[in-house]
Every structure is written in C-alpha cells, then in structure tokens.
Design a protein around this motif. Structure first.
Motif, PDB file in Angstrom:
ATOM      1  N   LEU A  64       0.847  -1.184   0.000  1.00  0.00           N
ATOM      2  CA  LEU A  64       0.000   0.000   0.000  1.00  0.00           C
ATOM      3  C   LEU A  64       0.886   1.239   0.000  1.00  0.00           C
ATOM      4  CD1 LEU A  64      -2.707  -0.907   2.670  1.00  0.00           C
ATOM      5  CD2 LEU A  64      -2.875  -1.076   0.182  1.00  0.00           C
ATOM      6  N   ARG A  99       0.771   5.591   0.727  1.00  0.00           N
ATOM      7  CA  ARG A  99      -0.029   6.661   1.328  1.00  0.00           C
ATOM      8  C   ARG A  99       0.213   7.935   0.532  1.00  0.00           C
ATOM      9  NH1 ARG A  99       0.772   7.729   7.437  1.00  0.00           N
ATOM     10  NH2 ARG A  99       2.655   8.754   6.705  1.00  0.00           N
ATOM     11  N   TRP A 104      -4.406   5.697   2.385  1.00  0.00           N
ATOM     12  CA  TRP A 104      -3.686   4.477   2.032  1.00  0.00           C
ATOM     13  C   TRP A 104      -4.434   3.795   0.896  1.00  0.00           C
ATOM     14  CZ3 TRP A 104       1.028   3.190   3.618  1.00  0.00           C
ATOM     15  CH2 TRP A 104       1.506   3.764   4.798  1.00  0.00           C
ATOM     16  N   GLN A 105      -3.702   3.399  -0.128  1.00  0.00           N
ATOM     17  CA  GLN A 105      -4.313   2.736  -1.276  1.00  0.00           C
ATOM     18  C   GLN A 105      -3.261   1.936  -2.037  1.00  0.00           C
ATOM     19  OE1 GLN A 105      -4.864   6.111  -4.464  1.00  0.00           O
ATOM     20  NE2 GLN A 105      -5.490   6.815  -2.446  1.00  0.00           N
ATOM     21  N   PHE A 106      -3.687   1.259  -3.068  1.00  0.00           N
ATOM     22  CA  PHE A 106      -2.768   0.528  -3.929  1.00  0.00           C
ATOM     23  C   PHE A 106      -2.030   1.518  -4.824  1.00  0.00           C
ATOM     24  CE2 PHE A 106      -6.479  -2.381  -3.421  1.00  0.00           C
ATOM     25  CZ  PHE A 106      -5.854  -3.311  -2.605  1.00  0.00           C
ATOM     26  N   LEU A 132      -4.599  -4.783   7.901  1.00  0.00           N
ATOM     27  CA  LEU A 132      -5.574  -4.193   6.998  1.00  0.00           C
ATOM     28  C   LEU A 132      -6.965  -4.066   7.601  1.00  0.00           C
ATOM     29  CD1 LEU A 132      -4.536  -5.864   3.639  1.00  0.00           C
ATOM     30  CD2 LEU A 132      -4.146  -3.517   4.369  1.00  0.00           C
TER      31      LEU A 132
END
Length: 122
Positions: free
Chosen positions: A21, A23, A33-35, A111
């Motif tokens: 992930l 940020r 936060w993501q891919f 997660l």
C-alpha cells in the motif's frame, strides 16, 4: 462515469502474504492508504499502466498477471481497473515524494479497519 478524465489502473501486489500500500501526500476523498495507481496514458492498457505506476511510485519492478476486476469508483465516478501484479525485483521506497509520503507492506491483520499499516520495507 467520469468520461472527462482517463481511467485509473491500480496494482495489487502481494509478496510473502503481504500487500503493498502507498499513502498519498494528499488524501483522495476519504482514502489516504491505497494501492499504487494512476491514470492510463493515451493508448496504454490498464496492465501497462499498473506496472508503470508501480515503478514510478515505489521503484519496484512488477509484472501484470491477472485482471482482478473493474468498476466505476463510487466517490470519484472514474473507471477503475484492478490488476494483480507479480513482484519481480526491487526495494519498495517512496520514489515519487511529490505524490507519496509512505509505503507499507501490510498483512491481513494490519488491513483491518481499526488498524493503521505498519511501516516496513521489502
């Protein structure tokens, strides 16, 4: 769907039972936060965009392996493509400090909604 802006490709990278992930320096809606992800360039496939964005954001070399799915993002209206990517080589770093401020390899426990990703590098 937002036809004015190009679709987004997101790279889902799992290595040693952890998912990568990033940020964003500036949150996109409620997401921080993501891919690793970004807009497709003209003529670019979602798989190619996922690989390119991963390299540009994290410095990792990955290979697109499977299309996980597509959807219109409920908050942005943009077309999203989710691409499973195989880790090839590299150490995850913040390769684009203008866009990102952190990277984390997270396990399933981290997660959970009440948890924050723990910082670690490959």
């Amino acid at each position: 769907m937002d036809s004015e802006r190009p679709p987004i490709a997101a790279a889902i990278i799992v290595e040693a039972q952890r998912v990568l992930l990033v940020r964003r320096r500036i949150a996109e809606g409620t997401l921080s936060w993501q891919f690793p992800a970004g807009a497709l360039n003209p003529g670019e496939t979602p798989a190619a965009a996922a690989v390119r964005e991963t390299w540009e954001e994290t410095g990792l070399t990955v290979k697109a392996s499977t299309v996980i799915g597509e959807r219109t993002h409920p908050a942005t209206g943009r077309q999203m493509h989710y691409i499973a990517c195989e880790f090839i080589v590299g150490t995850a770093t913040v390769a684009d400090p203008d866009e990102l401020d952190a990277i984390a390899w997270c396990d399933q426990v981290e997660l959970q909604p009440a948890s924050r990703p723990a910082y670690s590098s490959r």
